[in-house]
Design an enzyme around this catalytic site. Structure first.
Site, PDB file in Angstrom:
ATOM      1  N   SER A   1     -58.713 -29.405  25.548  1.00  0.00           N
ATOM      2  CA  SER A   1     -57.492 -28.685  25.173  1.00  0.00           C
ATOM      3  C   SER A   1     -56.654 -29.408  24.116  1.00  0.00           C
ATOM      4  O   SER A   1     -55.446 -29.631  24.320  1.00  0.00           O
ATOM      5  CB  SER A   1     -56.630 -28.407  26.408  1.00  0.00           C
ATOM      6  OG  SER A   1     -57.338 -27.658  27.345  1.00  0.00           O
TER       7      SER A   1
ATOM      8  N   SER B   1     -47.931 -30.057  25.846  1.00  0.00           N
ATOM      9  CA  SER B   1     -48.632 -29.855  24.574  1.00  0.00           C
ATOM     10  C   SER B   1     -47.776 -29.022  23.622  1.00  0.00           C
ATOM     11  O   SER B   1     -46.798 -28.386  24.042  1.00  0.00           O
ATOM     12  CB  SER B   1     -49.967 -29.150  24.820  1.00  0.00           C
ATOM     13  OG  SER B   1     -49.739 -27.781  25.062  1.00  0.00           O
TER      14      SER B   1
ATOM     15  N   ARG C   1     -43.698 -22.161  39.998  1.00  0.00           N
ATOM     16  CA  ARG C   1     -44.452 -23.170  39.252  1.00  0.00           C
ATOM     17  C   ARG C   1     -43.645 -24.459  39.052  1.00  0.00           C
ATOM     18  O   ARG C   1     -44.202 -25.563  39.055  1.00  0.00           O
ATOM     19  CB  ARG C   1     -44.853 -22.600  37.884  1.00  0.00           C
ATOM     20  CG  ARG C   1     -45.779 -21.396  37.984  1.00  0.00           C
ATOM     21  CD  ARG C   1     -46.077 -20.835  36.597  1.00  0.00           C
ATOM     22  NE  ARG C   1     -46.646 -21.852  35.734  1.00  0.00           N
ATOM     23  CZ  ARG C   1     -47.937 -22.196  35.743  1.00  0.00           C
ATOM     24  NH1 ARG C   1     -48.773 -21.594  36.543  1.00  0.00           N
ATOM     25  NH2 ARG C   1     -48.373 -23.135  34.931  1.00  0.00           N
TER      26      ARG C   1
ATOM     27  N   ARG D   1     -44.723 -21.057  27.385  1.00  0.00           N
ATOM     28  CA  ARG D   1     -44.472 -20.762  28.805  1.00  0.00           C
ATOM     29  C   ARG D   1     -43.062 -20.218  28.993  1.00  0.00           C
ATOM     30  O   ARG D   1     -42.198 -20.397  28.127  1.00  0.00           O
ATOM     31  CB  ARG D   1     -44.669 -22.029  29.626  1.00  0.00           C
ATOM     32  CG  ARG D   1     -46.112 -22.467  29.578  1.00  0.00           C
ATOM     33  CD  ARG D   1     -46.357 -23.693  30.422  1.00  0.00           C
ATOM     34  NE  ARG D   1     -47.780 -24.005  30.366  1.00  0.00           N
ATOM     35  CZ  ARG D   1     -48.486 -24.458  31.378  1.00  0.00           C
ATOM     36  NH1 ARG D   1     -47.913 -24.691  32.535  1.00  0.00           N
ATOM     37  NH2 ARG D   1     -49.760 -24.710  31.243  1.00  0.00           N
TER      38      ARG D   1
ATOM     39  N   ASP E   1     -53.596 -31.444  35.100  1.00  0.00           N
ATOM     40  CA  ASP E   1     -53.655 -29.989  35.199  1.00  0.00           C
ATOM     41  C   ASP E   1     -53.676 -29.538  36.663  1.00  0.00           C
ATOM     42  O   ASP E   1     -54.251 -30.225  37.511  1.00  0.00           O
ATOM     43  CB  ASP E   1     -54.920 -29.497  34.478  1.00  0.00           C
ATOM     44  CG  ASP E   1     -54.854 -28.004  34.160  1.00  0.00           C
ATOM     45  OD1 ASP E   1     -53.771 -27.404  34.316  1.00  0.00           O
ATOM     46  OD2 ASP E   1     -55.883 -27.450  33.753  1.00  0.00           O
TER      47      ASP E   1
ATOM     48  N   ASN F   1     -47.471 -25.612  24.955  1.00  0.00           N
ATOM     49  CA  ASN F   1     -46.771 -25.341  26.221  1.00  0.00           C
ATOM     50  C   ASN F   1     -45.406 -24.653  26.040  1.00  0.00           C
ATOM     51  O   ASN F   1     -44.838 -24.134  26.996  1.00  0.00           O
ATOM     52  CB  ASN F   1     -46.598 -26.624  27.051  1.00  0.00           C
ATOM     53  CG  ASN F   1     -47.885 -27.098  27.699  1.00  0.00           C
ATOM     54  OD1 ASN F   1     -48.062 -28.290  27.947  1.00  0.00           O
ATOM     55  ND2 ASN F   1     -48.796 -26.178  27.985  1.00  0.00           N
TER      56      ASN F   1
ATOM     57  N   GLY G   1     -49.330 -25.658  38.545  1.00  0.00           N
ATOM     58  CA  GLY G   1     -48.955 -24.265  38.803  1.00  0.00           C
ATOM     59  C   GLY G   1     -49.720 -23.709  39.995  1.00  0.00           C
ATOM     60  O   GLY G   1     -49.142 -23.098  40.898  1.00  0.00           O
ATOM     61  N   ARG G   2     -51.039 -23.953  40.018  1.00  0.00           N
ATOM     62  CA  ARG G   2     -51.861 -23.437  41.122  1.00  0.00           C
ATOM     63  C   ARG G   2     -51.499 -24.117  42.434  1.00  0.00           C
ATOM     64  O   ARG G   2     -51.515 -23.502  43.495  1.00  0.00           O
ATOM     65  CB  ARG G   2     -53.357 -23.641  40.804  1.00  0.00           C
ATOM     66  CG  ARG G   2     -53.889 -22.582  39.860  1.00  0.00           C
ATOM     67  CD  ARG G   2     -55.213 -22.970  39.289  1.00  0.00           C
ATOM     68  NE  ARG G   2     -55.061 -23.979  38.258  1.00  0.00           N
ATOM     69  CZ  ARG G   2     -56.041 -24.752  37.811  1.00  0.00           C
ATOM     70  NH1 ARG G   2     -57.245 -24.651  38.329  1.00  0.00           N
ATOM     71  NH2 ARG G   2     -55.827 -25.628  36.852  1.00  0.00           N
ATOM     72  N   TRP G   3     -51.146 -25.387  42.355  1.00  0.00           N
ATOM     73  CA  TRP G   3     -50.749 -26.119  43.565  1.00  0.00           C
ATOM     74  C   TRP G   3     -49.525 -25.443  44.192  1.00  0.00           C
ATOM     75  O   TRP G   3     -49.463 -25.251  45.403  1.00  0.00           O
ATOM     76  CB  TRP G   3     -50.437 -27.568  43.199  1.00  0.00           C
ATOM     77  CG  TRP G   3     -50.121 -28.455  44.360  1.00  0.00           C
ATOM     78  CD1 TRP G   3     -51.010 -29.202  45.084  1.00  0.00           C
ATOM     79  CD2 TRP G   3     -48.837 -28.679  44.937  1.00  0.00           C
ATOM     80  NE1 TRP G   3     -50.354 -29.885  46.074  1.00  0.00           N
ATOM     81  CE2 TRP G   3     -49.025 -29.582  46.002  1.00  0.00           C
ATOM     82  CE3 TRP G   3     -47.557 -28.225  44.667  1.00  0.00           C
ATOM     83  CZ2 TRP G   3     -47.961 -30.031  46.792  1.00  0.00           C
ATOM     84  CZ3 TRP G   3     -46.496 -28.659  45.449  1.00  0.00           C
ATOM     85  CH2 TRP G   3     -46.706 -29.560  46.493  1.00  0.00           C
TER      86      TRP G   3
HETATM   87  C1  FPP Z   1     -50.441 -28.439  33.539  1.00  0.00           C
HETATM   88  O1  FPP Z   1     -50.567 -27.762  34.759  1.00  0.00           O
HETATM   89  C2  FPP Z   1     -49.235 -29.250  33.584  1.00  0.00           C
HETATM   90  C3  FPP Z   1     -48.259 -29.218  32.659  1.00  0.00           C
HETATM   91  C4  FPP Z   1     -48.295 -28.360  31.449  1.00  0.00           C
HETATM   92  C5  FPP Z   1     -47.043 -30.030  32.807  1.00  0.00           C
HETATM   93  C6  FPP Z   1     -47.311 -31.393  33.342  1.00  0.00           C
HETATM   94  C7  FPP Z   1     -46.023 -32.015  33.605  1.00  0.00           C
HETATM   95  C8  FPP Z   1     -45.795 -32.846  34.637  1.00  0.00           C
HETATM   96  C9  FPP Z   1     -46.835 -33.318  35.594  1.00  0.00           C
HETATM   97  C10 FPP Z   1     -44.456 -33.409  34.791  1.00  0.00           C
HETATM   98  C11 FPP Z   1     -44.433 -34.605  33.910  1.00  0.00           C
HETATM   99  C12 FPP Z   1     -43.266 -35.377  34.100  1.00  0.00           C
HETATM  100  C13 FPP Z   1     -43.130 -36.567  33.538  1.00  0.00           C
HETATM  101  C14 FPP Z   1     -41.929 -37.297  33.832  1.00  0.00           C
HETATM  102  C15 FPP Z   1     -44.150 -37.162  32.635  1.00  0.00           C
HETATM  103  P1  FPP Z   1     -50.427 -26.188  34.777  1.00  0.00           P
HETATM  104  O2  FPP Z   1     -48.996 -25.842  34.947  1.00  0.00           O
HETATM  105  O3  FPP Z   1     -51.073 -25.608  33.561  1.00  0.00           O
HETATM  106  O4  FPP Z   1     -51.220 -25.830  36.073  1.00  0.00           O
HETATM  107  P2  FPP Z   1     -52.076 -24.515  36.330  1.00  0.00           P
HETATM  108  O5  FPP Z   1     -53.292 -24.634  35.428  1.00  0.00           O
HETATM  109  O6  FPP Z   1     -52.423 -24.635  37.766  1.00  0.00           O
HETATM  110  O7  FPP Z   1     -51.207 -23.339  36.026  1.00  0.00           O
END
Ligand code: FPP
Length: 234
Positions: free
Chosen positions: A187, A63, A30, A69, A17, A66, A20-22
């Site tokens: 979650s 998930s 994002r 989004r 997780d 997701n 997006g914030r990164w």
């Molecule tokens: C949650 O962070 C992250 C996700 C829903 C997607 C994760 C996917 C990857 C790391 C890419 C995976 C790729 C492979 C090849 C397995 P968020 O977007 O909810 O972050 P935030 O809470 O800061 O908005």
């Protein structure tokens, strides 16, 4: 601090997780965060499986929720999967990792489903295993397992029946689940498998996670007292 350094670590799992914030912190879209997240995923999985010698790693990548989004973000994440699968198929001798997809894959295009099957097939000769949870929902997983058992004629269902019919199948339950990004919840992740998992939460955003922090988390894991419902130091 208790010395439980004999605590076995067969399976470590990550809720990735904070992408997006990164990206937002860098005034970037994002999708950029997910791209960086995918790079970090490769680094951390490789580190856990091949440097730390852990047999199983799993990640919560996408998930069942997701899909809500924005289209562009969903497409971006799916493209990262496809890119990753292409690398696994081409370079599997380099990665030496058995890849398994955990989740309901019927929603994906035939092309993506075929690539998943090919990735699993070409990497099946390896022992170190990585599970990628994709279109994964913990409650759905249990409901699907129960329905499958009912359709097979079962009228009495045991815990072992469910364990044997959820997506993780041959993978043991996670000893550790690490969630990055500063939220303190699971979650809908590994609802069945997490019964006795040790849980770790870090504020570090997924793309910022370092091998050093993984080492520290593993050290903390070793210091935990695992009772599995028994009594401390019995
Ligand atoms: C949650 O962070 C992250 C996700 C829903 C997607 C994760 C996917 C990857 C790391 C890419 C995976 C790729 C492979 C090849 C397995 P968020 O977007 O909810 O972050 P935030 O809470 O800061 O908005």
């Amino acid at each position: 601090m208790a010395d439980n350094s004999e605590n076995v670590l067969n399976h470590i799992s990550f809720i990735m997780d904070g992408n997006g914030r990164w990206a937002k912190k860098r005034l970037m879209p994002r999708e950029f965060g997910h791209k960086q997240g995918a790079k970090k995923f490769r680094e951390i999985v490789q580190y856990c499986l091949h440097d730390k010698g852990i047999k199983y790693v799993s990640v919560y990548a996408f998930s069942t929720e997701n899909w809500k989004r924005p289209d562009g973000e969903v497409k971006g994440i799916l493209n990262l999967f496809v890119e990753y699968m292409n690398t696994c198929i081409k370079e599997n001798d380099e990665n030496k990792t058995r890849v398994r997809f955990l989740g309901n894959r019927s929603v994906f295009s035939e092309e993506i489903q075929a690539k998943m099957a090919e990735t699993e097939l070409v990497t099946s000769k390896y022992e170190r295993t990585m599970g990628i949870c994709i279109n994964y929902g913990g409650r759905d997983e249990i409901v699907d397992a129960v329905n499958k058992l009912i359709s097979e004629g079962k009228t009495h269902i045991t815990a072992d029946d469910i364990t044997n019919n959820i997506y993780t199948g041959i993978m043991p339950p996670p000893d550790m689940i690490v969630r990055t990004g500063g939220e303190y919840r699971l979650s809908n992740y590994f609802m069945w498998q997490s019964a006795y998992s040790e849980l770790f939460f870090t504020k570090t955003l997924w793309p910022d996670l370092t091998k050093k922090e993984v080492d520290e988390l593993i050290e903390e894991y070793k210091s935990r007292q695992r009772n599995f419902g028994g009594v401390k130091n019995a």
